[in-house]
Write a protein that holds these residues in place. Structure first.
Motif, short mmCIF file in Angstrom:
data_model
loop_
_atom_site.label_atom_id
_atom_site.label_comp_id
_atom_site.label_asym_id
_atom_site.label_seq_id
_atom_site.Cartn_x
_atom_site.Cartn_y
_atom_site.Cartn_z
N MET A 151 0.83 -1.20 0.00
CA MET A 151 0.00 0.00 0.00
C MET A 151 0.87 1.25 0.00
SD MET A 151 -2.96 -1.08 2.71
CE MET A 151 -4.54 -1.75 2.13
N ASN A 152 1.97 1.19 0.75
CA ASN A 152 2.94 2.27 0.79
C ASN A 152 3.47 2.54 -0.63
OD1 ASN A 152 5.79 2.81 3.09
ND2 ASN A 152 4.89 4.16 1.58
N VAL A 153 3.76 1.47 -1.38
CA VAL A 153 4.21 1.61 -2.77
C VAL A 153 3.14 2.29 -3.61
CG1 VAL A 153 4.89 0.36 -4.86
CG2 VAL A 153 5.75 -0.38 -2.62
N LEU A 154 1.88 1.86 -3.47
CA LEU A 154 0.80 2.47 -4.23
C LEU A 154 0.69 3.96 -3.93
CD1 LEU A 154 -1.92 -0.32 -3.89
CD2 LEU A 154 -0.62 0.28 -5.95
N ASP A 155 0.92 4.33 -2.68
CA ASP A 155 0.87 5.75 -2.33
C ASP A 155 2.01 6.51 -3.01
OD1 ASP A 155 -0.50 7.81 -0.64
OD2 ASP A 155 1.53 8.02 0.15
N TRP A 156 3.18 5.89 -3.13
CA TRP A 156 4.27 6.50 -3.89
C TRP A 156 3.83 6.76 -5.34
CZ3 TRP A 156 9.17 8.41 -3.63
CH2 TRP A 156 9.81 8.38 -2.40
N LEU A 157 3.12 5.83 -5.94
CA LEU A 157 2.73 5.97 -7.35
C LEU A 157 1.81 7.15 -7.57
CD1 LEU A 157 2.18 2.27 -8.49
CD2 LEU A 157 4.28 3.61 -8.37
N ARG A 158 0.94 7.43 -6.61
CA ARG A 158 0.02 8.55 -6.79
C ARG A 158 0.61 9.87 -6.26
NH1 ARG A 158 -4.80 7.45 -2.24
NH2 ARG A 158 -3.44 7.62 -0.41
N ARG A 159 1.55 9.78 -5.31
CA ARG A 159 2.07 10.99 -4.67
C ARG A 159 3.33 11.51 -5.36
NH1 ARG A 159 0.40 12.88 0.17
NH2 ARG A 159 -0.69 10.89 0.56
N TYR A 160 4.20 10.59 -5.79
CA TYR A 160 5.46 10.97 -6.44
C TYR A 160 5.67 10.15 -7.71
CZ TYR A 160 6.34 12.89 -1.76
OH TYR A 160 6.24 13.58 -0.57
N PRO A 161 4.74 10.20 -8.65
CA PRO A 161 4.82 9.32 -9.82
C PRO A 161 6.05 9.53 -10.68
CG PRO A 161 3.18 11.05 -10.15
CD PRO A 161 3.59 11.11 -8.71
N ASP A 162 6.60 10.74 -10.70
CA ASP A 162 7.75 11.03 -11.55
C ASP A 162 9.06 10.56 -10.94
OD1 ASP A 162 6.05 12.25 -13.37
OD2 ASP A 162 6.31 14.24 -12.48
N ASP A 163 9.02 10.11 -9.69
CA ASP A 163 10.24 9.73 -8.98
C ASP A 163 10.56 8.25 -9.09
OD1 ASP A 163 10.21 12.36 -8.24
OD2 ASP A 163 9.96 12.01 -6.09
#
Length: 400
Positions: A151-163
């Motif tokens: 879930m933490n990874v999914l949050d990365w995808l929506r919060r910092y997608p360019d990173d």
């Protein structure tokens, strides 16, 4: 090369709006950073930054008995630390070195207890991003996590997608279903109804060990499948000489103390020695609160800005985070034009499979890191012609 440390990120405002004057984040790194080879690994509910074995510090770090993914991460392993710079950070609210309820509140000189701000998965992601900035890491080659770490990874995808170049979400979902939410509720009530909980301000006195033990036992039941429990324990007696030292009721001595009871008691006893009851409350609430679509029109909209590759791994015996939930995520990613693959692993180990079957988890992650979704998985044979593409393994599960 391995490092273990703590970074003070200074004042940190949580998504709840509350602020603490100092957020310290405990982390470990493995390998050498070359500028484009950083892999962030997100730990699960009661994990720590100690994801891989550390030859310089033995196999025990931050109170956790062993490296929780030591058979997946390391030199020459699936996530090869001779090739990648692996970072794993303990998240806010936990009790393995990062600031949480058991940490000292600098304003009072006493542990925060339940005065600690509410914590969300989004707070974990934001703290990890700030830590990486401190380490000089910008864009990540990959972000990988299992269970609530997924879930933490999914949050990365929506919060910092360019990173992020690519992502691996293992045994996770866009949100918990009602049954798991209900069981988490009962686990928390076990803690808060313990007479020693004292509103969360039990530090310096008797701890709510019985409540935390019951909460952990509920968790272990969720992590196992019916098939694995039947195989491990059946209805077998553990033997009268192994009866738990405190009988739950006077009549218990007449009945067999079963192997499944012995297992749950043993796991509970180990857990209360290493984890904080308040942290268990905070971590499960963060997991329960997570909803990938929150603030968006849906899961596809939440993933739409991510232009990298996404690998989803699910396990057939896992009823905590089901195959169907992973496939729903995959459908949302396809709708968002994200390059996605869903690899279904045949397993009867339940949710624990992502920890106890490294031989099934490692190869797809290794292929993702090395070749992206064009990578191919080699089966148990040595014949490279006998190989399978990523996804989905069990297409019949998703057909009409």
């Amino acid at each position: 090369m391995t490092t273990q440390g703590t970074v003070d990120l200074g004042e940190f405002q949580f998504l709840s709006g509350e602020t603490i004057s100092s957020l310290e984040v405990a982390y470990e790194t493995y390998g050498e950073f070359t500028g484009d080879n950083a892999v962030l690994i997100c730990h699960a509910l009661t994990g720590s930054s100690h994801v891989a074995r550390r030859p310089d510090a033995g196999d025990e770090t931050a109170g956790q008995a062993r490296a929780w993914w030591g058979d997946v991460v390391g030199p020459g392993k699936a996530i090869d630390t001779t090739e990648y710079y692996v970072v794993c950070a303990n998240v806010p609210g936990s009790c393995y070195g990062t600031t949480g309820p058991s940490s000292e509140n600098p304003e009072t000189g006493e542990p925060y207890g339940t005065d600690f701000p509410p914590v969300t998965v989004g707070d974990w992601t934001r703290a990890q991003r700030k830590l990486l900035d401190e380490l000089g890491v910008g864009r990540l080659h990959a972000v990988i996590g299992g269970s609530v770490g997924g879930m933490n990874v999914l949050d990365w995808l929506r919060r910092y997608p360019d990173d992020i170049g690519c992502a691996g979400v293992v045994a996770a979902a866009g949100r918990l279903d009602a049954q798991v939410l209900a069981l988490d509720t009962v686990a928390r009530r076990a803690i808060t109804s313990d007479p020693n909980w004292n509103g969360g301000h039990y530090y310096g006195g008797p701890e709510p060990a019985d409540g935390l033990a019951r909460a952990r036992q509920i968790g272990h039941i969720m992590y196992l499948s019916k098939a694995s429990m039947s195989r491990k324990f059946g209805r077998r007696s553990a033997g009268r000489e192994t009866v738990h030292e405190t009988s739950p009721d006077p009549a218990a001595a007449f009945f067999p103390y079963r192997e499944v009871e012995s297992y749950l008691d043993y796991q509970a006893d180990k857990f209360v020695d290493r984890f904080d009851a308040n942290s268990y409350l905070y971590m499960t609430r963060a997991m329960d609160d997570f909803d990938l679509s929150a603030g968006y029109e849906g899961d596809a909209d939440a993933l739409a800005a991510f232009e990298g590759e996404l690998l989803l791994l699910s396990f057939t015996g896992d009823w905590h985070f089901t195959v169907e939930q992973s496939e729903a995520l995959a459908e949302a990613a396809r709708e968002a034009d994200v390059n996605v693959a869903h690899h279904v692993v045949e397993s009867d180990h339940g949710h624990d499979a992502f920890l106890v079957e490294p031989e099934k988890v490692g190869p797809p992650l290794s292929a993702l890191l090395e070749d992206g979704l064009k990578g191919r998985l080699i089966t148990d044979t040595d014949d490279e012609d006998d190989s399978d593409s990523f996804a989905p393994v069990h297409t019949s599960l998703f057909s009409d």
